[in-house]
Design a protein around this motif. Structure first.
Motif, PDB file in Angstrom:
ATOM      1  N   ARG A  15       0.857  -1.186   0.000  1.00 36.01           N
ATOM      2  CA  ARG A  15       0.000   0.000   0.000  1.00 36.01           C
ATOM      3  C   ARG A  15       0.890   1.231   0.000  1.00 36.01           C
ATOM      4  O   ARG A  15       1.921   1.249   0.670  1.00 36.01           O
ATOM      5  CB  ARG A  15      -0.869   0.029   1.251  1.00 36.01           C
ATOM      6  CG  ARG A  15      -2.007  -0.962   1.212  1.00 36.01           C
ATOM      7  CD  ARG A  15      -2.950  -0.724   2.363  1.00 36.01           C
ATOM      8  NE  ARG A  15      -2.395  -1.127   3.636  1.00 36.01           N
ATOM      9  CZ  ARG A  15      -2.811  -0.678   4.803  1.00 36.01           C
ATOM     10  NH1 ARG A  15      -3.751   0.243   4.847  1.00 36.01           N
ATOM     11  NH2 ARG A  15      -2.277  -1.106   5.919  1.00 36.01           N
ATOM     12  N   ARG A  54       4.359   7.372   2.064  1.00 37.94           N
ATOM     13  CA  ARG A  54       4.283   6.276   3.029  1.00 37.94           C
ATOM     14  C   ARG A  54       4.044   4.963   2.304  1.00 37.94           C
ATOM     15  O   ARG A  54       3.205   4.886   1.402  1.00 37.94           O
ATOM     16  CB  ARG A  54       3.123   6.548   3.997  1.00 37.94           C
ATOM     17  CG  ARG A  54       3.183   5.717   5.237  1.00 37.94           C
ATOM     18  CD  ARG A  54       2.198   6.266   6.258  1.00 37.94           C
ATOM     19  NE  ARG A  54       2.487   5.704   7.552  1.00 37.94           N
ATOM     20  CZ  ARG A  54       1.589   5.184   8.364  1.00 37.94           C
ATOM     21  NH1 ARG A  54       0.329   5.181   8.004  1.00 37.94           N
ATOM     22  NH2 ARG A  54       1.923   4.694   9.534  1.00 37.94           N
ATOM     23  N   GLN A  75       3.485   0.688   2.973  1.00 42.49           N
ATOM     24  CA  GLN A  75       3.193  -0.349   3.967  1.00 42.49           C
ATOM     25  C   GLN A  75       2.941  -1.670   3.254  1.00 42.49           C
ATOM     26  O   GLN A  75       2.382  -1.689   2.153  1.00 42.49           O
ATOM     27  CB  GLN A  75       1.940   0.019   4.761  1.00 42.49           C
ATOM     28  CG  GLN A  75       2.106   1.151   5.743  1.00 42.49           C
ATOM     29  CD  GLN A  75       0.783   1.518   6.356  1.00 42.49           C
ATOM     30  OE1 GLN A  75      -0.082   2.052   5.672  1.00 42.49           O
ATOM     31  NE2 GLN A  75       0.608   1.214   7.626  1.00 42.49           N
ATOM     32  N   GLY A  80       2.219 -12.137   6.050  1.00 44.22           N
ATOM     33  CA  GLY A  80       1.743 -13.035   7.093  1.00 44.22           C
ATOM     34  C   GLY A  80       1.456 -12.258   8.361  1.00 44.22           C
ATOM     35  O   GLY A  80       0.687 -11.292   8.352  1.00 44.22           O
ATOM     36  N   ASP A  81       2.129 -12.623   9.447  1.00 42.59           N
ATOM     37  CA  ASP A  81       1.911 -11.935  10.715  1.00 42.59           C
ATOM     38  C   ASP A  81       2.690 -10.634  10.831  1.00 42.59           C
ATOM     39  O   ASP A  81       2.575  -9.922  11.827  1.00 42.59           O
ATOM     40  CB  ASP A  81       2.300 -12.861  11.879  1.00 42.59           C
ATOM     41  CG  ASP A  81       1.266 -13.955  12.083  1.00 42.59           C
ATOM     42  OD1 ASP A  81       0.139 -13.809  11.566  1.00 42.59           O
ATOM     43  OD2 ASP A  81       1.579 -14.962  12.752  1.00 42.59           O
ATOM     44  N   GLU A 123       3.881  -6.789   9.547  1.00 45.71           N
ATOM     45  CA  GLU A 123       3.556  -5.602   8.752  1.00 45.71           C
ATOM     46  C   GLU A 123       4.776  -4.693   8.771  1.00 45.71           C
ATOM     47  O   GLU A 123       5.339  -4.420   9.841  1.00 45.71           O
ATOM     48  CB  GLU A 123       2.333  -4.882   9.313  1.00 45.71           C
ATOM     49  CG  GLU A 123       1.035  -5.543   8.898  1.00 45.71           C
ATOM     50  CD  GLU A 123      -0.209  -4.746   9.264  1.00 45.71           C
ATOM     51  OE1 GLU A 123      -0.087  -3.614   9.740  1.00 45.71           O
ATOM     52  OE2 GLU A 123      -1.301  -5.292   9.081  1.00 45.71           O
ATOM     53  N   GLU A 137       8.578   1.423  10.267  1.00 47.27           N
ATOM     54  CA  GLU A 137       7.684   0.818  11.254  1.00 47.27           C
ATOM     55  C   GLU A 137       7.578  -0.672  10.971  1.00 47.27           C
ATOM     56  O   GLU A 137       7.582  -1.100   9.816  1.00 47.27           O
ATOM     57  CB  GLU A 137       6.316   1.494  11.244  1.00 47.27           C
ATOM     58  CG  GLU A 137       5.683   1.621   9.887  1.00 47.27           C
ATOM     59  CD  GLU A 137       4.509   2.581   9.892  1.00 47.27           C
ATOM     60  OE1 GLU A 137       3.735   2.567  10.833  1.00 47.27           O
ATOM     61  OE2 GLU A 137       4.383   3.331   8.916  1.00 47.27           O
ATOM     62  N   ILE A 196       2.303  -9.862  14.988  1.00 49.07           N
ATOM     63  CA  ILE A 196       1.424 -10.494  15.971  1.00 49.07           C
ATOM     64  C   ILE A 196       2.248 -11.534  16.712  1.00 49.07           C
ATOM     65  O   ILE A 196       2.822 -12.435  16.107  1.00 49.07           O
ATOM     66  CB  ILE A 196       0.216 -11.154  15.289  1.00 49.07           C
ATOM     67  CG1 ILE A 196      -0.637 -10.102  14.582  1.00 49.07           C
ATOM     68  CG2 ILE A 196      -0.610 -11.932  16.294  1.00 49.07           C
ATOM     69  CD1 ILE A 196      -1.786 -10.672  13.779  1.00 49.07           C
ATOM     70  N   TRP A 214      -0.593 -10.526  21.488  1.00 47.42           N
ATOM     71  CA  TRP A 214      -0.149  -9.142  21.392  1.00 47.42           C
ATOM     72  C   TRP A 214       0.186  -8.749  19.962  1.00 47.42           C
ATOM     73  O   TRP A 214       0.658  -9.565  19.186  1.00 47.42           O
ATOM     74  CB  TRP A 214       1.090  -8.927  22.265  1.00 47.42           C
ATOM     75  CG  TRP A 214       0.833  -9.119  23.728  1.00 47.42           C
ATOM     76  CD1 TRP A 214       0.818 -10.307  24.405  1.00 47.42           C
ATOM     77  CD2 TRP A 214       0.547  -8.105  24.683  1.00 47.42           C
ATOM     78  NE1 TRP A 214       0.547 -10.091  25.730  1.00 47.42           N
ATOM     79  CE2 TRP A 214       0.373  -8.742  25.940  1.00 47.42           C
ATOM     80  CE3 TRP A 214       0.427  -6.711  24.626  1.00 47.42           C
ATOM     81  CZ2 TRP A 214       0.083  -8.038  27.097  1.00 47.42           C
ATOM     82  CZ3 TRP A 214       0.141  -6.020  25.785  1.00 47.42           C
ATOM     83  CH2 TRP A 214      -0.035  -6.678  26.996  1.00 47.42           C
ATOM     84  N   ILE A 215      -0.016  -7.487  19.685  1.00 50.19           N
ATOM     85  CA  ILE A 215       0.516  -6.914  18.450  1.00 50.19           C
ATOM     86  C   ILE A 215       1.636  -5.976  18.882  1.00 50.19           C
ATOM     87  O   ILE A 215       1.399  -4.982  19.580  1.00 50.19           O
ATOM     88  CB  ILE A 215      -0.566  -6.167  17.658  1.00 50.19           C
ATOM     89  CG1 ILE A 215      -1.626  -7.168  17.189  1.00 50.19           C
ATOM     90  CG2 ILE A 215       0.051  -5.450  16.461  1.00 50.19           C
ATOM     91  CD1 ILE A 215      -2.825  -6.553  16.541  1.00 50.19           C
ATOM     92  N   ARG A 251       4.672  -3.431  18.058  1.00 52.69           N
ATOM     93  CA  ARG A 251       5.024  -2.485  16.995  1.00 52.69           C
ATOM     94  C   ARG A 251       6.268  -1.701  17.399  1.00 52.69           C
ATOM     95  O   ARG A 251       6.374  -1.213  18.529  1.00 52.69           O
ATOM     96  CB  ARG A 251       3.863  -1.518  16.782  1.00 52.69           C
ATOM     97  CG  ARG A 251       4.152  -0.357  15.830  1.00 52.69           C
ATOM     98  CD  ARG A 251       2.967   0.575  15.789  1.00 52.69           C
ATOM     99  NE  ARG A 251       1.838  -0.071  15.167  1.00 52.69           N
ATOM    100  CZ  ARG A 251       1.551   0.006  13.866  1.00 52.69           C
ATOM    101  NH1 ARG A 251       2.300   0.711  13.070  1.00 52.69           N
ATOM    102  NH2 ARG A 251       0.513  -0.602  13.372  1.00 52.69           N
ATOM    103  N   ARG A 265      -7.240 -16.908   4.557  1.00 50.51           N
ATOM    104  CA  ARG A 265      -5.913 -17.216   4.022  1.00 50.51           C
ATOM    105  C   ARG A 265      -5.977 -18.648   3.504  1.00 50.51           C
ATOM    106  O   ARG A 265      -5.946 -19.593   4.296  1.00 50.51           O
ATOM    107  CB  ARG A 265      -4.855 -17.063   5.107  1.00 50.51           C
ATOM    108  CG  ARG A 265      -4.678 -15.624   5.548  1.00 50.51           C
ATOM    109  CD  ARG A 265      -4.118 -15.504   6.922  1.00 50.51           C
ATOM    110  NE  ARG A 265      -2.694 -15.802   6.989  1.00 50.51           N
ATOM    111  CZ  ARG A 265      -1.971 -15.712   8.109  1.00 50.51           C
ATOM    112  NH1 ARG A 265      -2.552 -15.323   9.237  1.00 50.51           N
ATOM    113  NH2 ARG A 265      -0.699 -16.005   8.120  1.00 50.51           N
ATOM    114  N   ARG A 325      -5.317  -4.157  13.511  1.00 48.06           N
ATOM    115  CA  ARG A 325      -5.336  -5.577  13.205  1.00 48.06           C
ATOM    116  C   ARG A 325      -5.865  -6.354  14.415  1.00 48.06           C
ATOM    117  O   ARG A 325      -5.579  -6.026  15.559  1.00 48.06           O
ATOM    118  CB  ARG A 325      -3.924  -6.042  12.875  1.00 48.06           C
ATOM    119  CG  ARG A 325      -3.898  -7.336  12.133  1.00 48.06           C
ATOM    120  CD  ARG A 325      -2.547  -7.575  11.499  1.00 48.06           C
ATOM    121  NE  ARG A 325      -2.587  -8.811  10.757  1.00 48.06           N
ATOM    122  CZ  ARG A 325      -1.547  -9.336  10.157  1.00 48.06           C
ATOM    123  NH1 ARG A 325      -0.399  -8.713  10.194  1.00 48.06           N
ATOM    124  NH2 ARG A 325      -1.642 -10.471   9.506  1.00 48.06           N
TER     125      ARG A 325
END
Lengths: 445, 268
Positions: free
Chosen positions: A195, A246, A248, A252-253, A255, A301, A305, A309-310, A312, B101, B121
């Motif tokens: 994106r 920007r 992104q 998978g898990d 980003e 950034e 996951i 938790w996510i 970052r 998926r 997310r």
């Protein structure tokens, strides 16, 4: 954000005698302005037949009770009325959105006069302002062009993101963390998982500050005699704004993202013109000018996951040739997870380079280093939110709590409070006298 | 000698019984799988969209109304879903995107909040959370894909006076994590349409939630339940969705089920 200055030596002050006249810039004919405002707001409420799209909005009455009265300026109570209306229309494939906000604040000092300020460039917020006025035109199935006045959101609410922190805020209410919309052009699109977004804001929308020396922006005047006032000069912000890119992508898990921007930094640098200070019958009046530095920045950034938790991580390098702003190397690490019907977010953020001036004068990085923990939850009766922010340099912080009760689908009662604490050297502790509770009643449509 | 012969005979009978039991179990499993495959085959549509009128009634009888627009492309294991709330003002514009998926585990899910102007997310373990104040969880918003479950036929039962197959579905951990230990599905015998689903959370012997589908009608040649109820049996609350403006197989824009579209303020 707070301002605090220790001004030690002012030899010129004794020579100056002219009375402060700048403060009269903010005076206005209350009766006629209120009449126009009321007429205008009544007009907004009319469901005009030409408006075939969706109209939504709210009316809100809010009351604040402060723990202390700020000597000579602010009362213990404050009233705030808001009328907001939004019109959304699909013009073929093009989305059109316009919204207006009308406000009345019982403290005349916090609110400006009713005038035409379409880019929010005046010192004080206008009683009527345009919050949205934009078109989104799909160029093809994967690209959109948005132009007009809209708000950008590149970070997490109740967190700290170096990508988002520079965007202009309205600090009239320093606890509200209200973002200002921008006049901008945005092209965004995607190609598979990638994106991208390009934003160009042709005009600077500056951060709006509370009246300097007020409860919401206390200034410690050091050796000044009591009664010293700071006279804000309505300097014009630069016409050009900034441009940003920007990218992104998700794997998978994971980003991954990157961004870059260049242009005018919307947060002002304050210049206290001690050389132009004047003495008054009550003390001294010091003009305060604003200037805006250019800045370039790049950032990355990364989020993933991990179990519940996510996590970052963000990093940004900011470059400026301005001697008061300097460079910065800002990093933040946050972890977010869901708990029942709510989320918990904890963020640790810091700047690896000490700024040339007191960080509190730099607004978007004033709180650094800091840890912020926010917990919000939706209940059957409404929702609540708790935020704890702690400045790690001065040991100050703030506790913020709010609970909203849904009386019905359209009526909502909100109770809350803000409790800054700790050393007045820190940006939170300096707001000790602004401790308050508030209650709001909102009717939405 | 006599004793040895008796033991041998008993062992033989036991082995035979065990074999029969195993085969009969496999037969039930095969039946359940075949039924679910047939059900998917009959009810699969390329796309579906509808406007949902939601009523959330809590234990005390307090009623909250919500509205959403729902779009789906694909079905079961290849489904993509987009939901956009339209009412009340508090949640208007909130968006939810779920993308399966293929061949993998849980679908990717994101929630868009207009106040944040960007998506959030949803972590796999968050899927038990309530979906925007309703009795649906994020996991409940996923399309049921029988290939992610070990299934077994548990006989027949009447539901709302319709004879139904009762099928137990236990999540296969290697196909994704679930907040449920098992689901009991009630498929109407005559058209293999799902009428009821009892949801058992992990470690619980009684169903924690129950989904009931009713008011079946034919729309565009497809069966559809116009009423969907999710009861949280522990909390005592119920969310009812009335499906309006239902359309099947209407081509959806290419970008409908993308993060870019989810982040479109004021968009569908």
């Amino acid at each position: 954000m707070i301002f605090k200055f220790e001004i030690k030596a002012l030899p010129l002050l004794a020579l100056l005698h002219r009375l402060n006249s700048r403060r009269h810039d903010f005076s206005f004919d209350l009766k006629s302005e209120l009449l126009y405002l009321h007429l205008f707001l009544l007009l907004l409420l009319l469901p005009l037949p030409v408006m075939a799209g969706e109209i939504s909005g709210y009316a809100e009455a809010k009351g604040f009770a402060y723990a202390e009265r700020w000597p000579g300026r602010d009362n213990r109570g404050l009233g705030w009325g808001t009328l907001f209306t939004k019109w959304e229309e699909m013009l073929g494939e093009t989305q059109f959105t316009a919204s207006l906000r009308g406000e009345g604040i019982t403290s005349g000092e916090q609110q400006g006069v009713l005038d035409f300020d379409p880019a929010d460039r005046r010192l004080r917020r206008s009683p009527v302002s345009v919050r949205d006025l934009w078109l989104r035109i799909p160029l093809n199935s994967t690209h959109d062009l948005q132009l007009g006045r809209f708000q950008l959101g590149w970070g997490k609410t109740d967190g700290y993101s170096p990508a988002d922190a520079f965007l202009p805020r309205d600090l009239t209410d320093p606890f509200a963390d209200e973002k200002l919309p921008l006049w901008a052009l945005r092209l965004n699109g995607y190609n598979g998982a990638l994106r991208y977004e390009v934003v160009a804001s042709p005009v600077t929308t500056p951060w709006r500050l509370p009246p300097l020396g007020s409860r919401n922006a206390p200034i410690h005047a050091g050796s000044f005699p009591s009664g010293t006032v700071f006279n804000e000069v309505a300097s014009s912000p630069p016409d050009i704004g900034f441009a940003a890119v920007r990218l992104q992508s998700a794997f998978g898990d994971w980003e991954v993202g990157g961004w870059g921007r260049a242009g005018v930094r919307p947060a002002p640098l304050l210049e206290f013109r001690i050389d132009q200070a004047i003495s008054t019958t009550t003390g001294f009046s010091i003009p305060v000018e604003r200037r805006y530095a250019r800045e370039e920045a790049v950032g990355i950034e990364l989020s993933r996951i991990i179990g519940s938790w996510i996590v970052r991580g963000e990093g940004a390098a900011l470059f400026s040739r301005d001697c008061d702003l300097g460079n910065a190397l800002i990093g933040s690490l946050s972890a977010e997870r869901g708990f029942g019907d709510g989320t918990f977010l904890i963020t640790l953020a810091g700047n690896a380079i000490s700024p040339p001036v007191d960080a509190s004068q730099l607004f978007d990085r004033a709180i650094l280093p800091a840890v912020i923990a926010a917990w919000n939850r939706t209940e059957e009766w409404g929702e609540w939110k708790l935020v704890w922010s702690a400045g790690l340099k001065h040991g100050d912080g703030m506790l913020k709590g709010e609970a909203g009760y849904n009386i019905s689908d359209i009526w909502k009662l909100t109770l809350g409070g803000e409790l800054p604490y700790g050393s007045e050297e820190g940006v939170y502790g300096a707001l000790n006298t602004a401790r308050r509770v508030h209650v709001a009643l909102r009717r939405s449509w | 000698m006599y004793l040895t012969g008796k033991i041998t005979k008993t062992l033989f009978l036991l082995a035979l019984a065990a074999l029969l039991a195993t085969f009969s179990g496999l037969a039930f499993a095969a039946d359940a799988r075949a039924l679910l495959k047939e059900s998917e085959s009959r009810h699969r549509t390329k796309t579906q969209q509808y406007a949902g009128e939601l009523t959330v009634v809590n234990k005390e009888g307090k009623i909250r109304k919500k509205g959403w627009k729902s779009f789906r492309e694909g079905y079961a294991g290849d489904a993509k879903n987009l939901i956009r709330f339209t009412d009340p003002p508090e949640v208007k514009g909130v968006g939810f995107l779920s993308v399966a998926r293929p061949g993998a585990q849980n679908p990717d899910q994101w929630l868009y909040l207009p106040s944040m102007k960007r998506e959030r997310r949803i972590a796999t373990q968050d899927r038990d959370s309530s979906f925007v104040g309703t009795d649906f969880s994020y996991e409940d918003m996923e399309e049921f894909d029988h290939e992610k479950y070990k299934v077994e036929l548990h006989g027949e039962q009447l539901v709302d006076s319709f004879p139904c197959y009762v099928i137990e579905a236990k999540p296969l951990e290697k196909k994704g994590k679930s907040t449920y230990e098992k689901k009991i599905l009630f498929l109407r015998k005559d058209n293999l349409y799902l009428l009821r689903e009892d949801l058992y959370r992990k470690g619980e012997k009684e169903p924690g939630k129950r989904m009931i589908l009713s008011d079946l009608q034919q729309v565009g040649g497809h069966w559809v339940a116009r009423k969907m109820e999710m009861k949280d049996l522990k909390k005592g609350s119920t969310t009812t969705v009335l499906l309006k403006e239902i359309l099947f197989d209407k081509p959806q824009p290419v970008s409908r089920f993308t993060l870019q579209n989810l982040n479109r303020e004021g968009g569908e």
